[in-house]
Motif scaffolding. Structure first.
Motif, PDB file in Angstrom:
ATOM      1  N   LEU A  59       0.658  -1.238   0.359  1.00  0.00           N
ATOM      2  CA  LEU A  59       0.151   0.030  -0.007  1.00  0.00           C
ATOM      3  C   LEU A  59       1.049   1.319  -0.102  1.00  0.00           C
ATOM      4  O   LEU A  59       0.359   2.222   0.606  1.00  0.00           O
ATOM      5  N   LEU A 116       1.572   3.791  -2.134  1.00  0.00           N
ATOM      6  CA  LEU A 116       0.888   4.175  -3.397  1.00  0.00           C
ATOM      7  C   LEU A 116       1.321   5.969  -3.543  1.00  0.00           C
ATOM      8  O   LEU A 116       0.651   6.294  -4.548  1.00  0.00           O
ATOM      9  N   THR A 130      -5.720  13.189   5.224  1.00  0.00           N
ATOM     10  CA  THR A 130      -6.426  12.620   6.392  1.00  0.00           C
ATOM     11  C   THR A 130      -6.830  13.759   7.255  1.00  0.00           C
ATOM     12  O   THR A 130      -6.643  14.761   7.253  1.00  0.00           O
ATOM     13  N   ILE A 152      -1.392   8.176   0.335  1.00  0.00           N
ATOM     14  CA  ILE A 152      -2.395   7.505  -0.394  1.00  0.00           C
ATOM     15  C   ILE A 152      -2.919   6.396   0.517  1.00  0.00           C
ATOM     16  O   ILE A 152      -4.305   6.015   0.956  1.00  0.00           O
ATOM     17  N   SER A 153      -2.070   5.749   1.260  1.00  0.00           N
ATOM     18  CA  SER A 153      -2.485   4.396   1.947  1.00  0.00           C
ATOM     19  C   SER A 153      -3.099   4.852   3.195  1.00  0.00           C
ATOM     20  O   SER A 153      -4.215   4.388   3.742  1.00  0.00           O
ATOM     21  N   ILE A 167      -4.800   7.539   3.588  1.00  0.00           N
ATOM     22  CA  ILE A 167      -6.165   8.340   3.180  1.00  0.00           C
ATOM     23  C   ILE A 167      -7.247   6.858   3.051  1.00  0.00           C
ATOM     24  O   ILE A 167      -8.271   6.958   3.381  1.00  0.00           O
ATOM     25  N   ILE A 168      -6.641   5.884   2.417  1.00  0.00           N
ATOM     26  CA  ILE A 168      -7.425   4.685   2.122  1.00  0.00           C
ATOM     27  C   ILE A 168      -7.713   3.971   3.540  1.00  0.00           C
ATOM     28  O   ILE A 168      -8.965   3.626   3.876  1.00  0.00           O
ATOM     29  N   LEU A 169      -6.806   3.859   4.239  1.00  0.00           N
ATOM     30  CA  LEU A 169      -7.223   3.246   5.547  1.00  0.00           C
ATOM     31  C   LEU A 169      -8.016   4.083   6.433  1.00  0.00           C
ATOM     32  O   LEU A 169      -8.718   3.397   7.192  1.00  0.00           O
ATOM     33  N   GLU A 170      -8.185   5.301   6.422  1.00  0.00           N
ATOM     34  CA  GLU A 170      -9.106   6.122   7.045  1.00  0.00           C
ATOM     35  C   GLU A 170     -10.467   6.053   6.618  1.00  0.00           C
ATOM     36  O   GLU A 170     -11.059   5.924   7.451  1.00  0.00           O
ATOM     37  N   ARG A 171     -10.536   5.969   5.477  1.00  0.00           N
ATOM     38  CA  ARG A 171     -11.638   5.932   4.701  1.00  0.00           C
ATOM     39  C   ARG A 171     -12.515   4.322   4.539  1.00  0.00           C
ATOM     40  O   ARG A 171     -13.545   4.143   4.463  1.00  0.00           O
ATOM     41  N   LEU A 172     -11.479   3.349   4.738  1.00  0.00           N
ATOM     42  CA  LEU A 172     -12.055   2.110   4.686  1.00  0.00           C
ATOM     43  C   LEU A 172     -12.998   1.764   5.627  1.00  0.00           C
ATOM     44  O   LEU A 172     -14.070   0.785   5.256  1.00  0.00           O
ATOM     45  N   THR A 196     -16.237   3.155   4.465  1.00  0.00           N
ATOM     46  CA  THR A 196     -16.774   2.262   3.198  1.00  0.00           C
ATOM     47  C   THR A 196     -17.270   0.818   3.517  1.00  0.00           C
ATOM     48  O   THR A 196     -18.487   0.543   3.053  1.00  0.00           O
TER      49      THR A 196
END
Length: 267
Positions: A100, A102, A110, A117-118, A120-125, A128
């Motif tokens: 991750l 990225l 965040t 990016i990793s 941001i993804i983990l914060e929004r996962l 989701t």
């Protein structure tokens, strides 16, 4: 216990192998076609255009400015690996995707200000997963109830209407319905917030935060449920009708069991 864990481990290894193969094929296809190089060079050019203004404020000599930008361009190309062939960059790229790593986002951040990016993804996962799980549960419950009910009314007006609704909802893009609901429900009617998962500033109490989260989740769930519920109801209806023709169901009818009991226990 071993007999249970063994197939799970085999499936996990298989999925991981498939993931590696897909990533490798993706990187190879992007690299062999030159798409990744063009994308990275466009990113370098855009970054240089942004830095030109900054350098121009301190470097007045045009020749020195161009020399600085040329050196900066070479530095960015080395940073992105453009000085190597795409097949040389293949293993590191696959490894970065798996870990991750990225890169960094340009505009998104965040809550703590990180642009990774990793992160941001983990914060929004979690949000989701929450939205998808909630909408899937609603679709499953309503789909099972309505689909089983429609299976007992094959050929009726409601059944024919269901076929049209399923086709329409299956064809409607999720993003289009989301934009439409934001414009109408949020901007025109001002009933629900247009974005975010919490109010600004967010509530402090646990119960207040839970209620605020549920309030902000209504609009996304209202977007995902109609898109998926039509095809799901129709699929349940079709499978129920097919199962109702099985020999064990016909035997239950021959025994004189009520249709509601047959639907609940045998279909």
């Amino acid at each position: 216990m071993i007999t249970i864990l063994r197939p799970l481990v085999i499936r996990a290894i298989t999925l991981f192998g498939v993931l590696l193969a897909v990533l490798a094929l993706l990187v190879v296809s992007l690299g062999a076609t030159g798409f990744s190089d063009n994308l990275l060079r466009a990113q370098v050019s855009e970054q240089l255009r942004g830095e030109r203004t900054t350098y121009a404020q301190t470097i007045r000599d045009p020749a020195a400015l161009e020399q600085t930008l040329t050196e900066r361009e070479a530095e960015l190309e080395r940073f992105y690996g453009l000085d190597d062939a795409w097949y040389v960059r293949l293993p590191p790229q696959v490894f970065r995707v798996l870990t991750l790593d990225l890169g960094e986002a340009r505009s998104l951040r965040t809550a703590d200000g990180s642009n990774r990016i990793s992160a941001i993804i983990l914060e929004r996962l979690p949000y989701t997963i929450f939205l998808l799980t909630t909408s899937s549960v609603i679709v499953a419950v309503v789909g099972l109830l309505v689909g089983a009910r429609m299976a007992t009314r094959v050929g009726s007006r409601a059944d024919r209407a269901l076929a049209y609704v399923a086709a329409i909802t299956f064809a409607v893009p999720t993003w289009w319905l989301g934009i439409l609901l934001i414009v109408v429900v949020s901007f025109q009617l001002d009933w629900l917030p247009a974005g975010g998962m919490y109010s600004v500033p967010p509530p402090t109490g646990r119960w207040d935060r839970t209620v605020d989260l549920a309030y902000h989740a209504i609009l996304p769930i209202l977007t995902m449920v109609p898109i998926n519920i039509g095809p799901y109801v129709y699929s349940v209806r079709t499978m129920t009708v097919s199962t109702a023709q099985e020999p064990h169901v016909q035997l239950a009818r021959a025994k004189g069991l009520p249709e509601s009991q047959i639907t609940r226990r045998h279909v």
